[in-house]
Design a protein around this motif. Structure first.
Motif, PDB file in Angstrom:
ATOM      1  N   ARG A 190      44.421  -1.920-101.825  1.00  0.00           N
ATOM      2  CA  ARG A 190      45.176  -2.270-100.703  1.00  0.00           C
ATOM      3  C   ARG A 190      43.365  -2.948-100.102  1.00  0.00           C
ATOM      4  NH1 ARG A 190      49.649   0.092 -98.407  1.00  0.00           N
ATOM      5  NH2 ARG A 190      48.548   2.435 -99.515  1.00  0.00           N
ATOM      6  N   GLY A 191      43.345  -4.183 -99.675  1.00  0.00           N
ATOM      7  CA  GLY A 191      42.551  -4.036 -98.991  1.00  0.00           C
ATOM      8  C   GLY A 191      42.953  -3.360 -97.145  1.00  0.00           C
ATOM      9  N   PHE A 192      44.015  -3.803 -96.899  1.00  0.00           N
ATOM     10  CA  PHE A 192      44.402  -3.345 -95.417  1.00  0.00           C
ATOM     11  C   PHE A 192      45.979  -3.283 -95.810  1.00  0.00           C
ATOM     12  CE2 PHE A 192      45.847  -4.846 -91.590  1.00  0.00           C
ATOM     13  CZ  PHE A 192      45.988  -3.688 -91.001  1.00  0.00           C
ATOM     14  N   ASP A 193      46.500  -2.690 -94.984  1.00  0.00           N
ATOM     15  CA  ASP A 193      48.421  -2.801 -94.908  1.00  0.00           C
ATOM     16  C   ASP A 193      49.019  -2.517 -93.322  1.00  0.00           C
ATOM     17  OD1 ASP A 193      50.208  -4.120 -95.870  1.00  0.00           O
ATOM     18  OD2 ASP A 193      50.667  -2.404 -97.084  1.00  0.00           O
ATOM     19  N   PHE A 194      49.534  -2.597 -93.372  1.00  0.00           N
ATOM     20  CA  PHE A 194      49.864  -2.482 -91.994  1.00  0.00           C
ATOM     21  C   PHE A 194      50.573  -1.087 -91.933  1.00  0.00           C
ATOM     22  CE2 PHE A 194      49.540  -7.021 -92.088  1.00  0.00           C
ATOM     23  CZ  PHE A 194      49.103  -7.019 -90.802  1.00  0.00           C
ATOM     24  N   ILE A 230      57.310 -17.280 -84.754  1.00  0.00           N
ATOM     25  CA  ILE A 230      57.524 -17.872 -86.790  1.00  0.00           C
ATOM     26  C   ILE A 230      55.783 -18.048 -86.971  1.00  0.00           C
ATOM     27  CG2 ILE A 230      57.433 -20.185 -87.584  1.00  0.00           C
ATOM     28  CD1 ILE A 230      59.714 -21.021 -85.119  1.00  0.00           C
ATOM     29  N   LYS A 231      54.904 -18.233 -86.102  1.00  0.00           N
ATOM     30  CA  LYS A 231      52.995 -18.327 -86.719  1.00  0.00           C
ATOM     31  C   LYS A 231      53.039 -16.327 -87.453  1.00  0.00           C
ATOM     32  CE  LYS A 231      48.415 -18.407 -86.328  1.00  0.00           C
ATOM     33  NZ  LYS A 231      47.329 -19.048 -85.228  1.00  0.00           N
ATOM     34  N   ALA A 232      54.109 -15.616 -86.287  1.00  0.00           N
ATOM     35  CA  ALA A 232      53.221 -14.645 -86.333  1.00  0.00           C
ATOM     36  C   ALA A 232      53.902 -13.658 -87.849  1.00  0.00           C
ATOM     37  CB  ALA A 232      53.643 -12.963 -85.699  1.00  0.00           C
ATOM     38  N   LEU A 233      55.407 -14.144 -87.690  1.00  0.00           N
ATOM     39  CA  LEU A 233      56.283 -13.860 -88.681  1.00  0.00           C
ATOM     40  C   LEU A 233      55.576 -14.688 -90.176  1.00  0.00           C
ATOM     41  CD1 LEU A 233      59.551 -14.027 -87.090  1.00  0.00           C
ATOM     42  CD2 LEU A 233      58.450 -11.895 -88.178  1.00  0.00           C
ATOM     43  N   LYS A 234      55.575 -15.897 -89.938  1.00  0.00           N
ATOM     44  CA  LYS A 234      54.854 -16.466 -91.068  1.00  0.00           C
ATOM     45  C   LYS A 234      53.945 -15.271 -91.763  1.00  0.00           C
ATOM     46  CE  LYS A 234      53.659 -20.783 -92.845  1.00  0.00           C
ATOM     47  NZ  LYS A 234      52.411 -20.271 -94.041  1.00  0.00           N
ATOM     48  N   PHE A 235      52.423 -14.471 -91.153  1.00  0.00           N
ATOM     49  CA  PHE A 235      51.269 -14.386 -91.271  1.00  0.00           C
ATOM     50  C   PHE A 235      52.062 -13.379 -91.944  1.00  0.00           C
ATOM     51  CE2 PHE A 235      48.562 -10.888 -91.144  1.00  0.00           C
ATOM     52  CZ  PHE A 235      47.131 -11.629 -90.951  1.00  0.00           C
ATOM     53  N   ILE A 236      53.008 -12.760 -91.359  1.00  0.00           N
ATOM     54  CA  ILE A 236      53.183 -11.209 -92.681  1.00  0.00           C
ATOM     55  C   ILE A 236      53.786 -11.682 -93.572  1.00  0.00           C
ATOM     56  CG2 ILE A 236      55.947 -11.166 -91.286  1.00  0.00           C
ATOM     57  CD1 ILE A 236      53.202  -8.148 -91.391  1.00  0.00           C
ATOM     58  N   ASN A 245      50.623 -11.582-101.857  1.00  0.00           N
ATOM     59  CA  ASN A 245      50.410 -10.268-102.272  1.00  0.00           C
ATOM     60  C   ASN A 245      49.248  -9.111-102.265  1.00  0.00           C
ATOM     61  OD1 ASN A 245      51.915  -8.086-103.482  1.00  0.00           O
ATOM     62  ND2 ASN A 245      50.893  -8.716-105.463  1.00  0.00           N
ATOM     63  N   LEU A 246      49.233  -8.681-100.833  1.00  0.00           N
ATOM     64  CA  LEU A 246      48.170  -8.301-100.252  1.00  0.00           C
ATOM     65  C   LEU A 246      48.865  -6.467 -99.840  1.00  0.00           C
ATOM     66  CD1 LEU A 246      46.137 -11.120 -98.500  1.00  0.00           C
ATOM     67  CD2 LEU A 246      45.581  -9.647-100.261  1.00  0.00           C
ATOM     68  N   GLY A 247      49.679  -6.705 -99.583  1.00  0.00           N
ATOM     69  CA  GLY A 247      50.895  -5.250 -99.099  1.00  0.00           C
ATOM     70  C   GLY A 247      52.145  -5.792 -99.139  1.00  0.00           C
ATOM     71  N   SER A 248      52.819  -4.242 -98.483  1.00  0.00           N
ATOM     72  CA  SER A 248      54.423  -4.068 -98.710  1.00  0.00           C
ATOM     73  C   SER A 248      54.980  -2.770 -98.239  1.00  0.00           C
ATOM     74  CB  SER A 248      54.734  -4.473 -99.793  1.00  0.00           C
ATOM     75  OG  SER A 248      56.366  -4.349 -99.834  1.00  0.00           O
ATOM     76  N   PRO A 249      55.603  -2.714 -97.570  1.00  0.00           N
ATOM     77  CA  PRO A 249      56.547  -1.839 -96.765  1.00  0.00           C
ATOM     78  C   PRO A 249      57.012  -1.085 -97.985  1.00  0.00           C
ATOM     79  CG  PRO A 249      57.788  -3.034 -95.812  1.00  0.00           C
ATOM     80  CD  PRO A 249      56.778  -4.162 -97.120  1.00  0.00           C
ATOM     81  N   THR A 250      56.698  -1.161 -99.094  1.00  0.00           N
ATOM     82  CA  THR A 250      56.324  -0.196-100.081  1.00  0.00           C
ATOM     83  C   THR A 250      55.906   0.405-101.276  1.00  0.00           C
ATOM     84  OG1 THR A 250      56.688  -2.277-102.010  1.00  0.00           O
ATOM     85  CG2 THR A 250      59.489  -2.496-101.274  1.00  0.00           C
ATOM     86  N   TYR A 251      54.914   0.281-100.365  1.00  0.00           N
ATOM     87  CA  TYR A 251      54.011   0.945-101.356  1.00  0.00           C
ATOM     88  C   TYR A 251      53.711   1.973 -99.965  1.00  0.00           C
ATOM     89  CZ  TYR A 251      52.363  -2.961-104.241  1.00  0.00           C
ATOM     90  OH  TYR A 251      52.307  -3.616-105.487  1.00  0.00           O
ATOM     91  N   ASN A 263      39.661   4.932-104.215  1.00  0.00           N
ATOM     92  CA  ASN A 263      39.373   4.026-104.329  1.00  0.00           C
ATOM     93  C   ASN A 263      41.076   2.575-104.154  1.00  0.00           C
ATOM     94  OD1 ASN A 263      37.815   1.090-104.539  1.00  0.00           O
ATOM     95  ND2 ASN A 263      38.218   1.225-106.766  1.00  0.00           N
ATOM     96  N   ASP A 264      41.472   2.986-103.415  1.00  0.00           N
ATOM     97  CA  ASP A 264      43.294   2.585-103.813  1.00  0.00           C
ATOM     98  C   ASP A 264      43.617   1.491-102.075  1.00  0.00           C
ATOM     99  OD1 ASP A 264      43.663   4.693-101.947  1.00  0.00           O
ATOM    100  OD2 ASP A 264      45.499   5.076-103.143  1.00  0.00           O
ATOM    101  N   ILE A 265      42.496   1.995-100.955  1.00  0.00           N
ATOM    102  CA  ILE A 265      43.214   1.767-100.014  1.00  0.00           C
ATOM    103  C   ILE A 265      41.232   1.199 -99.140  1.00  0.00           C
ATOM    104  CG2 ILE A 265      43.718   2.552 -98.823  1.00  0.00           C
ATOM    105  CD1 ILE A 265      45.393   0.124 -97.934  1.00  0.00           C
ATOM    106  N   ALA A 266      40.687   0.517 -98.758  1.00  0.00           N
ATOM    107  CA  ALA A 266      39.508  -0.021 -98.054  1.00  0.00           C
ATOM    108  C   ALA A 266      39.759   0.139 -96.345  1.00  0.00           C
ATOM    109  CB  ALA A 266      39.273  -1.127 -98.424  1.00  0.00           C
ATOM    110  N   MET A 267      40.987  -0.193 -95.731  1.00  0.00           N
ATOM    111  CA  MET A 267      41.137  -0.202 -94.294  1.00  0.00           C
ATOM    112  C   MET A 267      42.234   0.565 -94.422  1.00  0.00           C
ATOM    113  SD  MET A 267      39.055  -4.174 -92.843  1.00  0.00           S
ATOM    114  CE  MET A 267      40.297  -4.679 -94.750  1.00  0.00           C
ATOM    115  N   CYS A 268      42.912   1.381 -93.098  1.00  0.00           N
ATOM    116  CA  CYS A 268      44.203   1.391 -92.515  1.00  0.00           C
ATOM    117  C   CYS A 268      44.108   1.524 -90.871  1.00  0.00           C
ATOM    118  CB  CYS A 268      44.337   3.115 -92.834  1.00  0.00           C
ATOM    119  SG  CYS A 268      43.753   4.169 -92.101  1.00  0.00           S
ATOM    120  N   LEU A 269      45.071   1.469 -89.998  1.00  0.00           N
ATOM    121  CA  LEU A 269      45.124   1.198 -89.166  1.00  0.00           C
ATOM    122  C   LEU A 269      45.878   2.525 -89.034  1.00  0.00           C
ATOM    123  CD1 LEU A 269      46.468  -0.862 -86.481  1.00  0.00           C
ATOM    124  CD2 LEU A 269      47.758  -1.125 -87.116  1.00  0.00           C
TER     125      LEU A 269
END
Length: 427
Positions: A190-194, A230-236, A245-251, A263-269
């Motif tokens: 993943r590049g990033f995930d929430f 709506i914009k924020a939910l559409k983004f997510i 398909n960049l990320g998901s709560p299932t990962y 080498n499985d994640i580039a960025m995290c919060l």
């Protein structure tokens, strides 16, 4: 015969003494979340405190942070809550509103007033835990989140981490599309995930960047500015498996895998505490200079330049226990919190005392300036007596659009109705 009677009487006296001592012993149950670094130092603090107060026994109970909210809620519902506990303030707020936690005993801490106590801390430290002139918790940590970056992964994708790091959420999508690797539909990098499911800390500020909010200023109406939501939910939704398909709560939580440098994640919060865990989990990576921290992104054309919300884990005391136990509980809390530099160096959590923030120890922490600058443009986390429930409704909305293909409009409508129903019951 006389000797036997004397021995018998001595035995009775000893047994009576044991019973009295057992009855006098104060047992405090302390519930907190998992953190191996913190466990090491707090177990030592407990031993030292028990030596100082031989009539006190501290029982430290540890659970995963994601489970703590439910466990504490269940215990208090059964009138069997822990004597001392900490949760994120957005979860603790309901306990304050409903009188389940005791005001800080400033005299037990050696202060003459709350004002004297507050002078030792950063401004607004106690705002979230002040009600009716009383303070209801002491900060185990004050936390905000920024973006951690693995420079090697960036370079592997042909990116320069120093120049190409994301400044906006639109950047985050574009960069993550260059970083992501997949095996079919399964993401292998993943590049990033929430940070699922802490949506009041990270997702709500994204909505607020766009001019939306969870409640109206008077607190009576749910969902302010549908367009922003709506914009924020559409983004997510676009972020998830039914979109780009960049990320998901299932990962696996991105923060947990970042330290492995595999080498499985580039960025995290994550917060400043991530640095302490990185140092212990992977000292080679920590010392390599191959990681960095950058500010929380904003949307292009955002109406508000907001970082992730800051929150506190406040140590609180159960109001149902005896006054004697309450006093000792505050003494115990005060003893633990009298080691802010060690908490910073060993655990990388910030107890926001004036002395600590101005200390070399804090200023020399890598990227502490990034966290402080983001803190200056952050709001405190949303607080409401039903905030924990509201966050669950947001979780349902986000997971329904990401994982179940629910329409953004439909998810927002259900979210608004769910929260409004709770608000209408209050008024």
């Amino acid at each position: 015969m006389k000797k036997n009677i004397i021995l018998y009487l001595l035995m009775i006296v000893c047994l009576f003494s044991l019973v009295v001592n057992a009855a006098d012993k104060i047992v405090l149950n302390y519930w907190t979340h998992t953190d191996d670094n913190r466990t090491l130092i707090e177990n030592r603090y407990i031993k030292e405190f028990e030596e100082k107060y031989p009539n006190v026994e501290i029982r430290r109970v540890v659970n995963e942070a994601s489970k703590m909210g439910d466990l504490v809620l269940t215990a208090f519902s059964a009138n069997n809550g822990p004597d001392v506990f900490n949760l994120p303030i957005e979860q603790e707020y309901g306990y304050m509103i409903n009188g389940r936690v005791a005001p800080v005993d400033f005299r037990a801490l050696g202060y003459s007033s709350f004002d004297e106590l507050k002078k030792n801390y950063m401004e607004n430290t106690f705002g979230p835990v002040t009600m009716d002139g009383n303070i209801y918790g002491l900060p185990l940590e004050l936390t905000n989140w920024a973006i951690f970056i693995n420079k090697k992964v960036f370079r592997d994708a042909g990116l320069d981490p120093e120049k190409d790091f994301p400044k906006t959420w639109e950047d985050m999508v574009n960069i993550s599309e260059k970083l992501v690797l997949r095996d079919g539909e399964i993401i292998t990098r993943r590049g990033f995930d929430f940070r699922y499911p802490y949506y009041l800390v990270s997702f709500l500020p994204m909505v607020q960047q766009l001019g939306g909010d969870l409640l109206s200023p008077d607190g009576k109406t749910a969902i302010v500015n549908d367009e922003a939501w709506i914009k924020a939910l559409k983004f997510i939704k676009d972020w998830g498996p039914h979109g780009k398909n960049l990320g998901s709560p299932t990962y696996v939580n991105a923060r947990k895998t970042f330290n492995k440098d595999n080498n499985d994640i580039a960025m995290c919060l994550s917060g400043l505490y991530q640095e302490g865990r990185l140092r212990d989990d992977n000292p080679d990576f920590y010392n390599s200079g191959e990681w960095m921290v950058v500010p929380f992104p904003v949307f292009e054309n955002a109406k508000n330049n907001l970082a992730a919300a800051y929150y506190g884990h406040y140590l609180m005391v159960n109001s149902q226990i005896s006054n004697e136990k309450q006093e000792m509980a505050w003494k115990f809390i005060d003893y633990m919190l009298s080691h802010p530099v060690e908490y910073l160096k060993k655990v990388n959590i910030v107890q926001p005392t004036q002395d600590l923030i101005e200390s070399k120890a804090f200023k020399n922490m890598p990227y502490s300036n990034v966290f402080m600058e983001d803190l200056a443009r952050a709001k405190p986390v949303f607080l409401h007596q039903n905030g924990y429930q509201f966050e669950r409704y947001i979780k349902e909305a986000i997971e329904s659009v990401m994982l179940q293909g629910t329409s953004v409009d439909g998810a927002l409508k259900y979210l608004g109705l769910s929260i409004q129903e709770v608000l209408d019951e209050e008024y």
